[in-house]
Design a protein around this motif. Structure first.
Motif, mmCIF file in Angstrom:
data_model
loop_
_atom_site.group_PDB
_atom_site.id
_atom_site.type_symbol
_atom_site.label_atom_id
_atom_site.label_comp_id
_atom_site.label_asym_id
_atom_site.label_seq_id
_atom_site.Cartn_x
_atom_site.Cartn_y
_atom_site.Cartn_z
ATOM 1 N N PHE A 3 0.817 -1.216 0.000
ATOM 2 C CA PHE A 3 0.000 0.000 0.000
ATOM 3 C C PHE A 3 0.851 1.267 0.000
ATOM 4 N N GLU A 4 1.929 1.263 0.772
ATOM 5 C CA GLU A 4 2.753 2.474 0.858
ATOM 6 C C GLU A 4 3.406 2.794 -0.489
ATOM 7 N N MET A 28 0.581 11.892 1.752
ATOM 8 C CA MET A 28 1.465 10.725 1.812
ATOM 9 C C MET A 28 1.400 10.067 3.196
ATOM 10 N N ARG A 29 1.081 10.861 4.212
ATOM 11 C CA ARG A 29 1.040 10.324 5.577
ATOM 12 C C ARG A 29 -0.308 9.693 5.928
ATOM 13 N N VAL A 30 -1.296 9.844 5.064
ATOM 14 C CA VAL A 30 -2.635 9.317 5.365
ATOM 15 C C VAL A 30 -2.860 7.995 4.616
ATOM 16 N N PRO A 31 -3.125 6.915 5.322
ATOM 17 C CA PRO A 31 -3.370 5.619 4.673
ATOM 18 C C PRO A 31 -4.788 5.559 4.085
ATOM 19 N N ARG A 32 -4.933 5.936 2.825
ATOM 20 C CA ARG A 32 -6.283 6.014 2.233
ATOM 21 C C ARG A 32 -7.008 4.669 2.272
ATOM 22 N N TYR A 45 -5.600 3.466 -4.023
ATOM 23 C CA TYR A 45 -4.594 4.413 -4.519
ATOM 24 C C TYR A 45 -4.689 4.644 -6.024
ATOM 25 N N ILE A 46 -5.888 4.450 -6.543
ATOM 26 C CA ILE A 46 -6.215 4.877 -7.905
ATOM 27 C C ILE A 46 -6.875 6.246 -7.782
ATOM 28 N N TYR A 88 -11.691 10.493 5.148
ATOM 29 C CA TYR A 88 -10.378 10.680 4.520
ATOM 30 C C TYR A 88 -9.976 12.145 4.404
ATOM 31 N N ASN A 89 -10.868 12.977 3.902
ATOM 32 C CA ASN A 89 -10.540 14.389 3.724
ATOM 33 C C ASN A 89 -10.225 15.043 5.063
#
Length: 212
Positions: A3-4, A28-32, A45-46, A88-89
């Motif tokens: 994932f990263e 980049m620091r947020v794990p979507r 991550y699309i 997420y936002n």
């Protein structure tokens, strides 16, 4: 692919949109993948919006980046988000305001408010408060807000949100039914309001007293 690694590829692709490194570093620091339904994690991550149930979506990453950029978020700010979705936002904005800032995010749908709160806690954010209510009315108990981010399209900019915006504050809000425009609202030091259209967007409708 981990994932990263996928997240890094996504963030690198967003650089062409003129997004600042500060916003991209926050994303980049947020794990979507924490903020999408489990069956959609491989698509986290699309750069596309994804369904999160109840006819709602998690915004495409490029749209989150653009709205954060337009809001010009600084450390220590108090922000109101209308439409928590999956959280997420709010998490990205939480990174931008840091420990001294706070995000109040309002979600109309009880199940999504619970989903957002669970995701935010899982990701470790302590500077986000999720409230289940009609976000079109804002959240008067914590006003004024340095920034207001609205993640669903209103027929016009709701009056309560303008009133709850601090002087020298900025709001980003999609406006319109059918053909939508992302509008940046600014309140100057004297309380005068200005509106600037950023461009066309597609968001789910804002439902509530000052929505549809």
């Amino acid at each position: 692919m981990e994932f990263e690694e996928r997240r890094k590829i996504l963030i690198d692709s967003l650089k062409v949109n003129g997004i600042s490194d500060r916003v991209l570093d926050a994303m980049m620091r947020v794990p979507r993948h924490f903020f999408v339904p489990e069956e959609l994690q491989d698509s986290a991550y699309i750069d596309l919006p994804l369904p999160i149930g109840y006819d709602q979506t998690i915004s495409a990453p490029h749209m989150v980046a653009i709205m954060c950029e337009l809001l010009d978020i600084s450390s220590g700010m108090k922000i109101l988000e209308v439409g928590s979705g999956s959280g997420y936002n709010a998490a990205v904005m939480a990174e931008l305001v840091g420990d001294k800032g706070h995000i109040y995010t309002v979600e109309r749908i009880p199940e999504l408010a619970y989903f957002a709160e669970k995701n935010i806690k899982r990701a470790g954010y302590k500077n986000v408060t999720v409230i289940q209510d009609d976000g079109s009315c804002g959240l008067a108990e914590h006003e004024p807000y340095d920034r207001i981010s609205v993640t669903s399209a209103a027929p016009e900019v709701p009056r309560p949100l303008i009133e709850q915006l601090a002087t020298e504050g900025i709001m980003a809000i999609p406006v319109g039914n059918g053909e939508q425009q992302l509008v940046v609202v600014k309140k100057d030091i004297e309380g005068s309001i200005s509106y600037k259209v950023w461009g066309g967007v597609i968001f789910v409708p804002l439902i509530g007293k000052y929505g549809y």
